[in-house]
Design an enzyme around this catalytic site. Structure first.
Site, PDB file in Angstrom:
ATOM      1  N   ASP A  68       0.844  -1.183   0.000  1.00  0.00           N
ATOM      2  CA  ASP A  68       0.000   0.000   0.000  1.00  0.00           C
ATOM      3  C   ASP A  68       0.883   1.239   0.000  1.00  0.00           C
ATOM      4  O   ASP A  68       2.089   1.164   0.212  1.00  0.00           O
ATOM      5  CB  ASP A  68      -1.010   0.001   1.155  1.00  0.00           C
TER       6      ASP A  68
ATOM      7  N   ASN B  32      -4.561  12.388   0.743  1.00  0.00           N
ATOM      8  CA  ASN B  32      -5.961  12.643   0.388  1.00  0.00           C
ATOM      9  C   ASN B  32      -6.526  13.821   1.158  1.00  0.00           C
ATOM     10  O   ASN B  32      -7.250  14.666   0.614  1.00  0.00           O
ATOM     11  CB  ASN B  32      -6.810  11.400   0.679  1.00  0.00           C
TER      12      ASN B  32
ATOM     13  N   ASP C 186      -6.938   9.691  -6.465  1.00  0.00           N
ATOM     14  CA  ASP C 186      -7.265   8.849  -7.618  1.00  0.00           C
ATOM     15  C   ASP C 186      -6.194   8.957  -8.692  1.00  0.00           C
ATOM     16  O   ASP C 186      -5.830   7.953  -9.332  1.00  0.00           O
ATOM     17  CB  ASP C 186      -8.624   9.267  -8.209  1.00  0.00           C
TER      18      ASP C 186
ATOM     19  N   ASP D 130      -5.956   1.859  -1.198  1.00  0.00           N
ATOM     20  CA  ASP D 130      -4.622   2.015  -1.805  1.00  0.00           C
ATOM     21  C   ASP D 130      -3.799   0.730  -1.686  1.00  0.00           C
ATOM     22  O   ASP D 130      -2.580   0.767  -1.813  1.00  0.00           O
ATOM     23  CB  ASP D 130      -3.880   3.181  -1.151  1.00  0.00           C
TER      24      ASP D 130
END
Length: 277
Positions: free
Chosen positions: A150, A158, A167, A193
């Site tokens: 990840d 974010n 994204d 993720d």
């Protein structure tokens, strides 16, 4: 159709007349090592091109479907043994996966097993293809590796830049990984993720090398979103198939534990390789 590296010009013939049809219809491998023309006639098959002294062929099978075949011949009689046939079977398995991956990517029915954002397989696709590959690895006693990773500090990114930026990064990460991986590797977005890569016919050493290439490629990547440079690093955990009782969920569980060891160690690291206890 090639013979000695040269393309043959032949008249079309019904599928039911050749050795190819026998492989496709039976879904079983075939090896002819003496008088191949006579053995083929005994099987009711038509020889295309110059008759070979030795011939072996293996169907390319994905699930219940035969998508093609792979064959090798020789001008020497008795050239092939079971060892050669087993090697061709292993090659055919990898070829079938690669061909099927390409087909899946292009066909509309793939939408049910693909992640809409990254184009990688989704969780459903991972388990549908992954469980099939696990069974093949057990059947042919081959190696299987798994990488789980990840993105470090993805939530903070974010929160600071917004979900559209997140994204964008996920799509770039998927693109970087796709360029590194083989056609036969199964690359999936596991959730959020988190990504998983299943590597057929790959031992733990080569799995670690593949994970290290991904780790370095992500760290060296130059990702810019709306003129804002974004540094991407990842924590990776790896695992390999451990015997006939092992399942895909078991491999994911071990790789997940190793991933969090990497993360607790500061991230941008691979854990679970040959030097890890």
């Amino acid at each position: 159709l090639l013979e000695a590296g040269q393309r043959l010009s032949i008249d079309p013939f019904p599928l039911g007349e050749g050795l190819t049809s026998i492989l496709i219809e039976s879904k079983k491998s075939l090896m002819l090592v003496q008088n191949t023309e006579r053995e083929a006639q005994r099987l009711g098959a038509k020889i295309v091109g110059k008759p070979a002294k030795s011939w072996m062929g293996v169907p390319l099978v994905i699930g219940a479907d035969t998508i093609g075949m792979s064959a090798v011949d020789s001008e020497e009689g008795g050239k092939f043994t079971k060892r050669h046939l087993d090697a061709l079977k292993a090659f055919a398995d990898i070829a079938a996966i690669g061909i099927n991956n390409a087909r899946l990517h292009e066909e509309v029915r793939d939408l049910s097993v693909r992640d809409y954002l990254t184009g990688a397989y989704n969780r459903r696709g991972l388990f549908e293809l992954g469980e099939c590959e696990i069974e093949k690895a057990k059947r042919y006693d081959t190696k299987m590796g798994l990488i789980m990773f990840d993105i470090d500090n993805f939530k903070n990114m974010n929160d600071m830049l917004g979900h559209l930026a997140g994204d964008f990064v996920l799509k770039r990460v998927a693109n970087i990984c796709t360029k590194i991986l083989r056609a036969a590797d199964i690359f999936a977005r596991y959730g959020g993720d988190e990504f998983i890569i299943l590597l057929p016919m790959t031992d733990i050493t080569n799995t670690e090398e593949a994970a290290t290439r991904i780790c370095r490629s992500l760290e060296d990547s130059r990702i810019i979103y709306k003129r804002i440079p974004i540094k991407v690093r990842a924590s990776l955990g790896i695992a390999n198939l451990e015997g006939h009782g092992d399942e895909l969920e078991d491999m994911i569980r071990r790789a997940d534990r190793n991933l969090y060891v990497s993360k607790r160690s500061g991230g941008s690291k691979v854990t679970g390789g040959t030097d890890y206890d």
